[in-house]
Design a protein around this motif. Structure first.
Motif, PDB file in Angstrom:
ATOM      1  N   GLY A  36       1.220  12.263  -9.813  1.00  0.00           N
ATOM      2  CA  GLY A  36       0.235  13.336  -9.766  1.00  0.00           C
ATOM      3  C   GLY A  36      -1.188  12.860  -9.957  1.00  0.00           C
ATOM      4  N   LEU A  37      -1.484  11.644  -9.518  1.00  0.00           N
ATOM      5  CA  LEU A  37      -2.814  11.069  -9.704  1.00  0.00           C
ATOM      6  C   LEU A  37      -3.590  11.067  -8.392  1.00  0.00           C
ATOM      7  CD1 LEU A  37      -1.888   7.911 -11.847  1.00  0.00           C
ATOM      8  CD2 LEU A  37      -2.857  10.078 -12.676  1.00  0.00           C
ATOM      9  N   THR A  38      -4.895  11.300  -8.478  1.00  0.00           N
ATOM     10  CA  THR A  38      -5.770  11.108  -7.329  1.00  0.00           C
ATOM     11  C   THR A  38      -6.132   9.626  -7.243  1.00  0.00           C
ATOM     12  OG1 THR A  38      -7.814  11.409  -8.586  1.00  0.00           O
ATOM     13  CG2 THR A  38      -6.753  13.401  -7.686  1.00  0.00           C
ATOM     14  N   GLN A  39      -6.710   9.239  -6.122  1.00  0.00           N
ATOM     15  CA  GLN A  39      -7.149   7.846  -5.987  1.00  0.00           C
ATOM     16  C   GLN A  39      -8.214   7.514  -7.026  1.00  0.00           C
ATOM     17  OE1 GLN A  39      -8.315   7.565  -1.846  1.00  0.00           O
ATOM     18  NE2 GLN A  39      -6.248   6.978  -1.197  1.00  0.00           N
ATOM     19  N   ALA A  40      -9.086   8.466  -7.309  1.00  0.00           N
ATOM     20  CA  ALA A  40     -10.131   8.236  -8.309  1.00  0.00           C
ATOM     21  C   ALA A  40      -9.522   8.037  -9.699  1.00  0.00           C
ATOM     22  CB  ALA A  40     -11.107   9.402  -8.324  1.00  0.00           C
ATOM     23  N   GLU A  41      -8.515   8.840 -10.030  1.00  0.00           N
ATOM     24  CA  GLU A  41      -7.874   8.725 -11.348  1.00  0.00           C
ATOM     25  C   GLU A  41      -7.138   7.394 -11.482  1.00  0.00           C
ATOM     26  OE1 GLU A  41      -7.039  13.469 -12.311  1.00  0.00           O
ATOM     27  OE2 GLU A  41      -5.598  12.298 -11.119  1.00  0.00           O
ATOM     28  N   LEU A  42      -6.465   6.980 -10.415  1.00  0.00           N
ATOM     29  CA  LEU A  42      -5.780   5.694 -10.464  1.00  0.00           C
ATOM     30  C   LEU A  42      -6.795   4.563 -10.551  1.00  0.00           C
ATOM     31  CD1 LEU A  42      -3.226   4.017 -10.407  1.00  0.00           C
ATOM     32  CD2 LEU A  42      -3.258   4.130  -7.901  1.00  0.00           C
ATOM     33  N   GLY A  43      -7.925   4.721  -9.855  1.00  0.00           N
ATOM     34  CA  GLY A  43      -8.985   3.723  -9.934  1.00  0.00           C
ATOM     35  C   GLY A  43      -9.497   3.559 -11.355  1.00  0.00           C
TER      36      GLY A  43
ATOM     37  N   GLY B 187       0.807  -1.214   0.000  1.00  0.00           N
ATOM     38  CA  GLY B 187       0.000   0.000   0.000  1.00  0.00           C
ATOM     39  C   GLY B 187       0.841   1.265   0.000  1.00  0.00           C
ATOM     40  N   ALA B 188       1.939   1.249   0.755  1.00  0.00           N
ATOM     41  CA  ALA B 188       2.809   2.424   0.811  1.00  0.00           C
ATOM     42  C   ALA B 188       3.443   2.714  -0.542  1.00  0.00           C
ATOM     43  CB  ALA B 188       3.896   2.212   1.869  1.00  0.00           C
ATOM     44  N   ARG B 189       3.822   1.648  -1.262  1.00  0.00           N
ATOM     45  CA  ARG B 189       4.422   1.836  -2.586  1.00  0.00           C
ATOM     46  C   ARG B 189       3.393   2.361  -3.587  1.00  0.00           C
ATOM     47  NH1 ARG B 189       8.182   1.676   0.085  1.00  0.00           N
ATOM     48  NH2 ARG B 189      10.098   0.455  -0.113  1.00  0.00           N
ATOM     49  N   VAL B 190       2.159   1.876  -3.483  1.00  0.00           N
ATOM     50  CA  VAL B 190       1.100   2.383  -4.368  1.00  0.00           C
ATOM     51  C   VAL B 190       0.912   3.881  -4.133  1.00  0.00           C
ATOM     52  CG1 VAL B 190      -1.386   2.344  -4.846  1.00  0.00           C
ATOM     53  CG2 VAL B 190      -0.123   0.193  -4.617  1.00  0.00           C
TER      54      VAL B 190
ATOM     55  N   THR C 243     -10.987  -0.027 -11.424  1.00  0.00           N
ATOM     56  CA  THR C 243     -11.562  -0.263 -10.108  1.00  0.00           C
ATOM     57  C   THR C 243     -12.049   1.068  -9.548  1.00  0.00           C
ATOM     58  OG1 THR C 243     -11.215  -1.351  -7.967  1.00  0.00           O
ATOM     59  CG2 THR C 243      -9.394  -0.018  -8.799  1.00  0.00           C
ATOM     60  N   HIS C 244     -12.452   1.097  -8.290  1.00  0.00           N
ATOM     61  CA  HIS C 244     -13.029   2.295  -7.688  1.00  0.00           C
ATOM     62  C   HIS C 244     -12.004   2.965  -6.783  1.00  0.00           C
ATOM     63  CE1 HIS C 244     -15.898   4.778  -5.357  1.00  0.00           C
ATOM     64  NE2 HIS C 244     -16.669   4.672  -6.427  1.00  0.00           N
ATOM     65  N   SER C 245     -12.182   4.247  -6.580  1.00  0.00           N
ATOM     66  CA  SER C 245     -11.267   4.985  -5.703  1.00  0.00           C
ATOM     67  C   SER C 245     -11.256   4.401  -4.295  1.00  0.00           C
ATOM     68  CB  SER C 245     -11.663   6.464  -5.644  1.00  0.00           C
ATOM     69  OG  SER C 245     -12.985   6.614  -5.129  1.00  0.00           O
TER      70      SER C 245
ATOM     71  N   ASP D 218       0.850  -1.985 -11.872  1.00  0.00           N
ATOM     72  CA  ASP D 218       2.161  -1.916 -12.530  1.00  0.00           C
ATOM     73  C   ASP D 218       2.070  -1.121 -13.824  1.00  0.00           C
ATOM     74  OD1 ASP D 218       3.972  -3.241 -10.836  1.00  0.00           O
ATOM     75  OD2 ASP D 218       3.273  -5.198 -11.493  1.00  0.00           O
ATOM     76  N   ASN D 219       1.063  -1.413 -14.627  1.00  0.00           N
ATOM     77  CA  ASN D 219       0.904  -0.728 -15.915  1.00  0.00           C
ATOM     78  C   ASN D 219       0.561   0.745 -15.737  1.00  0.00           C
ATOM     79  OD1 ASN D 219       1.398  -3.095 -17.372  1.00  0.00           O
ATOM     80  ND2 ASN D 219      -0.760  -3.689 -17.380  1.00  0.00           N
ATOM     81  N   ALA D 220      -0.354   1.016 -14.803  1.00  0.00           N
ATOM     82  CA  ALA D 220      -0.809   2.390 -14.620  1.00  0.00           C
ATOM     83  C   ALA D 220       0.267   3.291 -14.033  1.00  0.00           C
ATOM     84  CB  ALA D 220      -2.045   2.412 -13.727  1.00  0.00           C
ATOM     85  N   LEU D 221       1.120   2.726 -13.179  1.00  0.00           N
ATOM     86  CA  LEU D 221       2.130   3.526 -12.486  1.00  0.00           C
ATOM     87  C   LEU D 221       3.533   3.321 -13.034  1.00  0.00           C
ATOM     88  CD1 LEU D 221       0.806   3.021  -8.833  1.00  0.00           C
ATOM     89  CD2 LEU D 221       0.542   5.048 -10.289  1.00  0.00           C
TER      90      LEU D 221
END
Length: 300
Positions: A17-24, A6-9, A29-31, A54-57
């Protein structure tokens, strides 16, 4: 390990520069799910989600690697050390007395086995363990795949874990996996009588430095042995089991016989196959009703 995941995410998400919603959104998935992962609440991430992160980040496989360790935390302590050694082994030699080895299980078969575990508490934990078991099978592909030698007791073939259709699929999977030149499957028939490993399953691991480890397992316990003087007798026992078992070609013939006899496809399943054949033939009839499945069953 879940906290580290979780800390690495969170660190990589903020760096991007992503919000949780944007990463979701980027990981389908959901924020709220991203928040749970970062705060280590709720159930653990799946392997598919780890790969999506992995792909998104742009994490270059970091989360898929960490996921293996996160999911081991949901297993009893006595199995984690073995799973760690198994992940590094160059050779895996195993005798299974009751079930198909985890590296060769179908998802439906694995679910049936894991669902009756005494340490199982929730559906989320079952899903975590199932993902972990399926994830272990990645070891069988790639340049560092180990040589796998499996001896199955005849009881493994005859116990209808999950029901007839699940077993038929499982035995078909064994026949398919056996085409891999690194995988050898033998069956130890009942008529060989008593032997030294009757009390439970046995695995001998050969690590990259040439050292060996042995692992014995019963229904609710396991033991990892690494002292060379203690490992040697287990290695000898395993060699004797291989000698008692049917040769690989006869073993596969026996598996096929049990699959087509004891676990003959149901009428509805045969009807589905016939419908697929009819569709593929462009509406033409299926000649002769298809090949007749042979009768018979286990070796007597």
């Amino acid at each position: 390990m879940a906290a580290l995941f979780g800390a690495r995410v969170r660190r990589l998400r903020l760096a991007a520069g992503l919000t949780q919603a944007e990463l979701g959104e980027r990981t389908f998935t959901h924020s709220t799910r991203i928040n749970q992962i970062e705060r280590t609440t709720g159930h653990r991430p799946t392997l598919d989600l780890a790969r999506a992160l992995d792909n998104a980040l742009g994490a270059d496989g970091l989360f898929a690697d960490l996921w293996q360790h996160v999911n081991r935390e949901s297993f009893p302590d006595w199995s984690r050390a073995f799973m760690d050694r198994e992940a590094r082994a160059t050779e895996i030699r195993t005798y299974m007395v009751q079930t198909v080895h985890g590296l060769l299980q179908t998802r439906a078969y694995a679910r049936a086995i894991l669902s009756i575990g005494k340490s199982l508490r929730t559906e989320e934990q079952l899903a975590e363990r199932l993902d972990a078991r399926m994830g272990r099978q990645d070891r069988l592909v790639g340049p560092d795949a180990p040589e796998l030698w499996v001896v199955l007791d005849e009881a493994v073939l005859l116990r209808p874990v999950g029901g007839v259709e699940v077993m038929r699929e499982q035995l078909a999977h064994l026949l398919a996996v056996a085409r891999n030149p690194l995988v050898t499957i033998q069956v130890l028939p009942f008529d060989q009588g008593e032997h030294r490993a009757m009390g439970g399953s046995l695995t001998v691991l050969v690590l990259s430095d040439g050292t060996e480890a042995a692992y014995t397992e019963g229904a609710d316990h396991g033991r990892l042995i690494e002292d060379p003087t203690e490992v040697e007798p287990y290695s000898v026992t395993y060699d004797r089991l291989r000698a008692l078992a049917l040769p690989p070609n006869l073993s596969l013939s026996m598996i096929r016989s049990v699959m087509e006899g004891t676990y003959r496809a149901s009428r509805s399943a045969r009807r589905r196959v016939a419908q697929v054949q009819l569709q593929q033939s462009g509406g033409r009839g299926v000649r002769g009703g298809g090949r007749r499945l042979p009768g018979g069953g286990a070796r007597t």
